[in-house]
Enzyme design. Structure first.
Site, short mmCIF file in Angstrom:
data_model
loop_
_atom_site.label_atom_id
_atom_site.label_comp_id
_atom_site.label_asym_id
_atom_site.label_seq_id
_atom_site.Cartn_x
_atom_site.Cartn_y
_atom_site.Cartn_z
N GLY A 201 0.82 -1.21 0.00
CA GLY A 201 0.00 0.00 0.00
C GLY A 201 0.85 1.25 0.00
O GLY A 201 2.07 1.19 0.13
N GLY A 203 2.43 4.57 1.48
CA GLY A 203 2.91 4.90 2.82
C GLY A 203 2.03 5.89 3.56
O GLY A 203 1.65 5.65 4.70
N GLY A 207 0.59 2.95 5.52
CA GLY A 207 1.67 2.98 6.51
C GLY A 207 1.28 3.84 7.70
O GLY A 207 1.42 3.44 8.86
N GLU A 245 15.52 3.08 11.28
CA GLU A 245 16.78 2.98 10.51
C GLU A 245 16.62 3.96 9.35
O GLU A 245 15.85 3.70 8.42
CB GLU A 245 16.97 1.57 9.97
CG GLU A 245 17.03 0.52 11.06
CD GLU A 245 17.31 -0.87 10.50
OE1 GLU A 245 17.67 -1.74 11.28
OE2 GLU A 245 17.15 -1.08 9.29
N CYS A 279 21.93 3.44 1.96
CA CYS A 279 21.87 4.32 3.13
C CYS A 279 23.27 4.60 3.67
O CYS A 279 23.54 5.66 4.19
CB CYS A 279 21.00 3.70 4.20
SG CYS A 279 21.54 2.05 4.68
P1 NAD Z 1 10.70 6.36 2.28
O1 NAD Z 1 10.95 6.93 3.64
O2 NAD Z 1 10.11 7.21 1.26
O3 NAD Z 1 9.70 5.09 2.43
C1 NAD Z 1 9.98 4.00 3.26
C2 NAD Z 1 8.68 3.25 3.57
O4 NAD Z 1 7.83 4.10 4.36
C3 NAD Z 1 7.86 2.87 2.33
O5 NAD Z 1 7.30 1.60 2.54
C4 NAD Z 1 6.79 3.95 2.29
O6 NAD Z 1 5.62 3.54 1.60
C5 NAD Z 1 6.52 4.16 3.78
N1 NAD Z 1 5.93 5.45 4.16
C6 NAD Z 1 5.99 6.63 3.47
N2 NAD Z 1 5.31 7.59 4.16
C7 NAD Z 1 4.85 7.01 5.29
C8 NAD Z 1 4.12 7.50 6.44
N3 NAD Z 1 3.73 8.77 6.52
N4 NAD Z 1 3.85 6.64 7.44
C9 NAD Z 1 4.25 5.35 7.37
N5 NAD Z 1 4.94 4.83 6.33
C10 NAD Z 1 5.25 5.64 5.31
O7 NAD Z 1 12.08 5.71 1.81
P2 NAD Z 1 12.44 5.01 0.43
O8 NAD Z 1 12.53 6.03 -0.63
O9 NAD Z 1 11.56 3.82 0.22
O10 NAD Z 1 13.92 4.44 0.78
C11 NAD Z 1 15.07 5.21 0.72
C12 NAD Z 1 15.44 5.76 2.10
O11 NAD Z 1 15.60 4.70 3.02
C13 NAD Z 1 16.78 6.50 2.09
O12 NAD Z 1 16.66 7.68 2.83
C14 NAD Z 1 17.75 5.53 2.77
O13 NAD Z 1 18.85 6.13 3.38
C15 NAD Z 1 16.84 4.87 3.76
N6 NAD Z 1 17.38 3.56 4.17
C16 NAD Z 1 17.95 3.43 5.40
C17 NAD Z 1 18.54 2.21 5.79
C18 NAD Z 1 19.21 2.02 7.15
O14 NAD Z 1 19.52 0.89 7.51
N7 NAD Z 1 19.42 3.07 7.90
C19 NAD Z 1 18.52 1.14 4.89
C20 NAD Z 1 17.91 1.30 3.64
C21 NAD Z 1 17.34 2.53 3.29
#
Ligand code: NAD
Length: 468
Positions: A201, A203, A207, A245, A279
């Site tokens: 779904g 986010g 989410g 994370e 990341c």
């Molecule tokens: P994102 O934050 O846009 O989305 C991550 C997830 O959160 C998705 O499933 C999305 O649908 C959901 N989401 C979005 N808005 C939400 C809300 N308001 N409430 C709840 N859920 C919500 O990130 P992305 O573009 O999918 O991934 C890239 C990011 O992830 C980069 O910033 C990267 O650094 C980070 N990342 C961090 C790690 C770590 O271990 N620290 C690892 C991998 C990626």
């Protein structure tokens, strides 16, 4: 073209109530590869209800039963390893060698946690006969990003299961094919019904609904710092436990005595790992002022040796960005770097010649000032910013001058000295003289500052209670 029109809730594949359809595009070829029917809040509510019901019995299972489940999950994933690799390559253009490593890491996280669980003390008796009880927390949420979607799901589900918690998972909507295979693995592993429930779904809709739901006791989120902040805010209203994370802007210091023949190629590997969509990417490189010209020359030579494209080729290191949105985002950062006065050592705006997909030019900026946007914001693409330093104190100060604290890298000839510098970098993981990030299988998640909170261990999924 595959159409994923069912989701895995309460131990079965059911038709979602949601009707929105998302088309999945292969970022390498730009061909549509599938469609996914997205869940809505009603589906999320059903998943939470199923997890709540399952918690009543799952929280009482023995360590032996949970160890068997973790083993079965590992085995089911091993049988589907090649399909998971293929899905990740197709869905987000991740080069084959990096993909393989992440899949291995994903399936092994079940065994790593099983081994920890077998030694874990769920009950401790103190000298006076009082007891510390560590009871499963309840229904937990797992929210994952598109980069390494199933790796993050597995890393979240494993400690939850070990602790006796149930899970509602909201994977990245861009990773539906990977998620589908993973759900089939859960089914094959005969997970008790309702223990893990998946809702594909959006986010902001699904989410966010899960995060705010009263029956969710813990949120384990991997994604951007921006969304992490939003989740933190919503969780705070009910004082919910969170494991976050988040993003990074990790520094890499080349010390004066470093062997440049390894440190410079390593710097590019660290910066452009997973096509820069990592990341932990070491996207800020600090070099001694006196060696700046030489290092620039070596960076260009090293970049020429990095294989770009043909993501199925074992030697490919840089592939496409995941989608048009990410491509535009990276382009906008390159544009802002140029407008702010940074100089392009190589790369720049536009698509990489000869490629159909979302390939951005691997870009290296020099003369970057800490105040520039490219210097302090996470770009999440193959863009490296080079800074010079006069002395080590300055290098450490500049490296730590960030709101993030995910990873750090140091190259130096004198290992003992490099260790001292590494210890002064305020980051979760710091690697010395290494070109490849080695994952976090053996250590818990430890992102510092705005890169995260919590350690993603079994402890996080337990409520400690003192009985005297
Ligand atoms: P994102 O934050 O846009 O989305 C991550 C997830 O959160 C998705 O499933 C999305 O649908 C959901 N989401 C979005 N808005 C939400 C809300 N308001 N409430 C709840 N859920 C919500 O990130 P992305 O573009 O999918 O991934 C890239 C990011 O992830 C980069 O910033 C990267 O650094 C980070 N990342 C961090 C790690 C770590 O271990 N620290 C690892 C991998 C990626």
């Amino acid at each position: 073209m595959i159409h994923i029109d069912k989701v895995y809730i309460n131990g079965e594949f059911v038709k979602p109530h949601g009707t929105k359809i998302l088309t999945l595009i292969n970022p390498d070829t730009l061909e549509p590869i599938g469609k996914v029917t997205l869940c809505d809040k009603k589906d999320a509510a059903y998943a939470i209800k199923s997890a709540k019901e399952a918690f009543k019995t799952f929280s009482k299972t023995s360590i032996k039963e949970r160890a068997e489940i973790l083993q079965r999950l590992h085995d089911a994933m091993s049988r589907r390893e090649e399909e998971l690799n293929a899905a990740a390559i197709q869905e987000y253009g991740s080069p084959i060698t990096a993909t393989r490593g992440r899949t291995r890491f994903a399936k092994n996280s079940f065994l790593t946690i099983r081994n920890k669980m077998n030694k874990f003390k769920f009950e401790q008796i103190l000298e006076d006969g009082s007891k510390i009880l560590k009871a499963p927390l309840g229904v937990t949420a797992a929210i994952s990003p598109w980069n390494a979607n199933y790796t993050h799901i597995c890393q979240k589900i494993a400690p939850a299961i070990a602790a006796g918690c149930t899970v509602v998972c909201k994977p990245s909507e861009y990773s539906a094919i990977e998620t589908q295979i993973l759900c089939e693995c859960f089914d094959e592993a005969q997970l008790p019904k309702g223990v893990v429930n998946i809702v594909n779904g959006i986010g902001e809709e699904v989410g966010s609904y899960i995060v705010k739901h009263k029956d969710i006791a813990l949120i384990n989120f991997t994604g951007s710092t921006k969304v992490g902040r939003e989740i933190s805010k919503n969780a705070a209203k009910m004082i919910k436990r969170t494991i976050l994370e988040l993003g990074g802007k990790s520094p890499n210091i080349i010390l004066d005595d470093a062997n440049l023949n390894t440190a410079v190629p390593n710097a590019l590997k660290i910066a452009f790992s997973n096509s820069g969509q990592a990341c932990h990417a070491g996207s800020r490189l600090f070099v001694p002022e006196s060696k700046f010209e030489l290092i620039c020359k070596m960076l260009i030579e090293s970049l020429q040796k990095i294989k770009i494209g043909n993501i199925y080729d074992e030697k490919c290191y840089i592939g496409p960005l995941i989608n048009q949105m990410q491509f535009d985002r990276v382009q906008s950062y390159i544009k802002s770097g140029i407008e702010d006065g940074a100089k392009l050592l190589t790369g720049g705006l536009g698509k990489l010649d000869g490629f159909k997909g979302y390939y951005t030019k691997p870009t290296i900026f020099i003369h970057v000032k800490p105040s520039m946007k490219i210097a302090h914001e996470e770009i999440f693409g193959p863009v490296l910013c080079v800074f010079t330093y006069k002395n080590e104190e300055e290098a450490i100060e500049l490296a730590n001058d960030t709101v993030y604290g995910l990873a750090g890298y140091v190259s130096g000839g004198d290992l003992q000295h490099a260790k001292k510098v590494a210890e002064r970098l305020f980051a979760g993981w710091v690697y010395i003289n290494k070109g490849v990030y080695e994952g976090k299988g053996v250590i818990p998640h430890v992102g510092a500052k705005q890169s995260g909170i919590g350690i993603n261990g079994i402890d996080d999924y337990l409520q400690f209670r003192f009985i005297s």
